[in-house]
Design a protein around this motif. Structure first.
Motif, PDB file in Angstrom:
ATOM      1  N   PRO A   1       0.833  -1.205   0.000  1.00 39.59           N
ATOM      2  CA  PRO A   1       0.000   0.000   0.000  1.00 39.59           C
ATOM      3  C   PRO A   1       0.873   1.263   0.000  1.00 39.59           C
ATOM      4  O   PRO A   1       1.873   1.338   0.709  1.00 39.59           O
ATOM      5  CB  PRO A   1      -0.800  -0.122   1.295  1.00 39.59           C
ATOM      6  N   GLY A   2       0.514   2.209  -0.856  1.00 36.57           N
ATOM      7  CA  GLY A   2       1.262   3.454  -0.944  1.00 36.57           C
ATOM      8  C   GLY A   2       2.503   3.394  -1.798  1.00 36.57           C
ATOM      9  O   GLY A   2       3.296   4.330  -1.822  1.00 36.57           O
ATOM     10  N   SER A   3       2.694   2.306  -2.551  1.00 35.39           N
ATOM     11  CA  SER A   3       3.906   2.176  -3.357  1.00 35.39           C
ATOM     12  C   SER A   3       3.599   1.645  -4.745  1.00 35.39           C
ATOM     13  O   SER A   3       2.494   1.195  -5.029  1.00 35.39           O
ATOM     14  CB  SER A   3       4.901   1.232  -2.670  1.00 35.39           C
ATOM     15  N   ALA A   4       4.624   1.700  -5.593  1.00 34.15           N
ATOM     16  CA  ALA A   4       4.563   1.087  -6.920  1.00 34.15           C
ATOM     17  C   ALA A   4       5.930   0.491  -7.209  1.00 34.15           C
ATOM     18  O   ALA A   4       6.952   0.950  -6.685  1.00 34.15           O
ATOM     19  CB  ALA A   4       4.199   2.108  -7.987  1.00 34.15           C
ATOM     20  N   ILE A   5       5.939  -0.521  -8.045  1.00 30.59           N
ATOM     21  CA  ILE A   5       7.187  -1.104  -8.528  1.00 30.59           C
ATOM     22  C   ILE A   5       7.434  -0.529  -9.916  1.00 30.59           C
ATOM     23  O   ILE A   5       6.551  -0.550 -10.773  1.00 30.59           O
ATOM     24  CB  ILE A   5       7.117  -2.646  -8.602  1.00 30.59           C
ATOM     25  N   VAL A   6       8.630  -0.001 -10.095  1.00 31.68           N
ATOM     26  CA  VAL A   6       8.990   0.640 -11.364  1.00 31.68           C
ATOM     27  C   VAL A   6      10.108  -0.144 -12.021  1.00 31.68           C
ATOM     28  O   VAL A   6      11.080  -0.539 -11.370  1.00 31.68           O
ATOM     29  CB  VAL A   6       9.442   2.098 -11.126  1.00 31.68           C
ATOM     30  N   ARG A   7       9.943  -0.377 -13.305  1.00 29.90           N
ATOM     31  CA  ARG A   7      11.028  -0.957 -14.122  1.00 29.90           C
ATOM     32  C   ARG A   7      11.940   0.201 -14.470  1.00 29.90           C
ATOM     33  O   ARG A   7      11.542   1.144 -15.153  1.00 29.90           O
ATOM     34  CB  ARG A   7      10.438  -1.588 -15.390  1.00 29.90           C
ATOM     35  N   VAL A   8      13.155   0.198 -13.941  1.00 29.80           N
ATOM     36  CA  VAL A   8      14.089   1.307 -14.117  1.00 29.80           C
ATOM     37  C   VAL A   8      14.648   1.268 -15.542  1.00 29.80           C
ATOM     38  O   VAL A   8      15.209   0.266 -15.975  1.00 29.80           O
ATOM     39  CB  VAL A   8      15.226   1.247 -13.071  1.00 29.80           C
ATOM     40  N   LEU A   9      14.485   2.383 -16.251  1.00 27.85           N
ATOM     41  CA  LEU A   9      14.997   2.499 -17.619  1.00 27.85           C
ATOM     42  C   LEU A   9      16.324   3.247 -17.669  1.00 27.85           C
ATOM     43  O   LEU A   9      17.161   2.982 -18.515  1.00 27.85           O
ATOM     44  CB  LEU A   9      13.969   3.204 -18.506  1.00 27.85           C
ATOM     45  N   SER A  10      16.478   4.226 -16.775  1.00 29.86           N
ATOM     46  CA  SER A  10      17.700   5.015 -16.737  1.00 29.86           C
ATOM     47  C   SER A  10      17.852   5.640 -15.356  1.00 29.86           C
ATOM     48  O   SER A  10      16.888   6.149 -14.788  1.00 29.86           O
ATOM     49  CB  SER A  10      17.643   6.128 -17.797  1.00 29.86           C
ATOM     50  N   THR A  11      19.060   5.585 -14.836  1.00 31.63           N
ATOM     51  CA  THR A  11      19.385   6.248 -13.580  1.00 31.63           C
ATOM     52  C   THR A  11      20.792   6.812 -13.733  1.00 31.63           C
ATOM     53  O   THR A  11      21.391   6.696 -14.803  1.00 31.63           O
ATOM     54  CB  THR A  11      19.242   5.289 -12.379  1.00 31.63           C
TER      55      THR A  11
ATOM     56  N   TYR B   1      14.277  -3.406 -11.124  1.00 39.66           N
ATOM     57  CA  TYR B   1      12.993  -3.006 -10.547  1.00 39.66           C
ATOM     58  C   TYR B   1      13.235  -2.367  -9.187  1.00 39.66           C
ATOM     59  O   TYR B   1      14.113  -2.805  -8.431  1.00 39.66           O
ATOM     60  CB  TYR B   1      12.067  -4.220 -10.362  1.00 39.66           C
ATOM     61  N   ALA B   2      12.457  -1.337  -8.864  1.00 42.84           N
ATOM     62  CA  ALA B   2      12.598  -0.670  -7.579  1.00 42.84           C
ATOM     63  C   ALA B   2      11.226  -0.264  -7.056  1.00 42.84           C
ATOM     64  O   ALA B   2      10.327   0.058  -7.843  1.00 42.84           O
ATOM     65  CB  ALA B   2      13.488   0.561  -7.711  1.00 42.84           C
ATOM     66  N   ARG B   3      11.082  -0.304  -5.730  1.00 41.77           N
ATOM     67  CA  ARG B   3       9.837   0.141  -5.106  1.00 41.77           C
ATOM     68  C   ARG B   3      10.013   1.579  -4.615  1.00 41.77           C
ATOM     69  O   ARG B   3      10.998   1.895  -3.957  1.00 41.77           O
ATOM     70  CB  ARG B   3       9.462  -0.752  -3.920  1.00 41.77           C
ATOM     71  N   PHE B   4       9.038   2.431  -4.966  1.00 42.09           N
ATOM     72  CA  PHE B   4       9.049   3.818  -4.520  1.00 42.09           C
ATOM     73  C   PHE B   4       7.652   4.214  -4.073  1.00 42.09           C
ATOM     74  O   PHE B   4       6.660   3.634  -4.522  1.00 42.09           O
ATOM     75  CB  PHE B   4       9.511   4.754  -5.650  1.00 42.09           C
ATOM     76  N   PRO B   5       7.556   5.241  -3.205  1.00 38.86           N
ATOM     77  CA  PRO B   5       6.237   5.734  -2.804  1.00 38.86           C
ATOM     78  C   PRO B   5       5.487   6.281  -4.023  1.00 38.86           C
ATOM     79  O   PRO B   5       6.099   6.853  -4.934  1.00 38.86           O
ATOM     80  CB  PRO B   5       6.551   6.868  -1.830  1.00 38.86           C
ATOM     81  N   LEU B   6       4.171   6.108  -4.031  1.00 40.67           N
ATOM     82  CA  LEU B   6       3.359   6.621  -5.137  1.00 40.67           C
ATOM     83  C   LEU B   6       3.603   8.109  -5.360  1.00 40.67           C
ATOM     84  O   LEU B   6       3.667   8.574  -6.501  1.00 40.67           O
ATOM     85  CB  LEU B   6       1.867   6.386  -4.849  1.00 40.67           C
TER      86      LEU B   6
END
Length: 199
Positions: free
Chosen positions: A33-43, A136-141
């Motif tokens: 809850p309160g998060s999303a998993i993002v497929r990292v394309l560039s950092t 993949y990384a989890r970050f707050p929405l």
């Protein structure tokens, strides 16, 4: 989109010099809850990151290893927590790395990188420990900002790599916002301020 069981991530296993960094296969984070998993394309990697990891640059507390370091990034939402109402799978997003405590926004930290005030240690030790140096990384929405993919990638022909510079510009933008600079006003940026002064 179903998440893979495992993904590749950079793991900092020792913060002694020389650093022990390696790419490892680890469990893929799951949305909460309160998060999303993002497929990292560039950092990106700051030029002084080794000094942060080895505590050569003084921080409030040393980085506790093992950890997946990270910073801001550009990515694509792979999965959202059950309470997401506007972000959805497939959204092209900018990841703001400045995570704030929800019950006190003055408590901030950068996942996998540093805490900016002592009470943020709780965030770094638990929910927001790992950063974006992974598939993949989890970050707050609230740290994910949808970008107009049609305009930025197709019409203007930017790449995710080029758009990633926006995550660096968040820092001077925050400083200018703090002193209430408005559009059209003139500011002086001192030379020799590294990444932000163009020296």
């Amino acid at each position: 989109m179903s998440l893979p069981e495992q993904h590749k991530a950079i793991i900092l296993s020792s913060n002694q010099s020389p650093l022990d960094l390696s790419v490892q296969l680890i469990p893929t984070p799951k949305p909460t809850p309160g998060s999303a998993i993002v497929r990292v394309l560039s950092t990106y990697i700051f030029p002084y990151v080794a000094d942060i990891f080895t505590s050569k640059r003084r921080l409030l507390s040393p980085i506790v290893v093992p950890i997946t370091p990270g910073n801001g990034a550009i990515g694509r939402v792979a999965s959202v927590g059950p309470d997401a109402v506007s972000l959805k799978e497939g959204d092209f997003v900018l990841i703001d790395p400045n995570v704030r405590a929800r019950d006190d926004p003055s408590v901030t930290m950068l996942p996998g990188f540093m805490i900016l005030e002592p009470r943020a240690q709780k965030l770094m030790d638990n929910e927001w420990r790992n950063g974006s140096y992974a598939e993949y990384a989890r970050f707050p929405l609230e740290n994910l900002f949808p970008l107009n993919e049609k305009i930025l990638l197709e019409k203007m022909s930017y790449s995710a790599y080029e758009l990633n510079f926006m995550t660096t510009l968040i820092i001077p933008f925050g400083g200018l916002t703090d002193i209430d600079v408005k559009p059209g006003e003139t500011v002086i940026v001192a030379p020799a301020t590294g990444l932000f002064g163009g020296s």
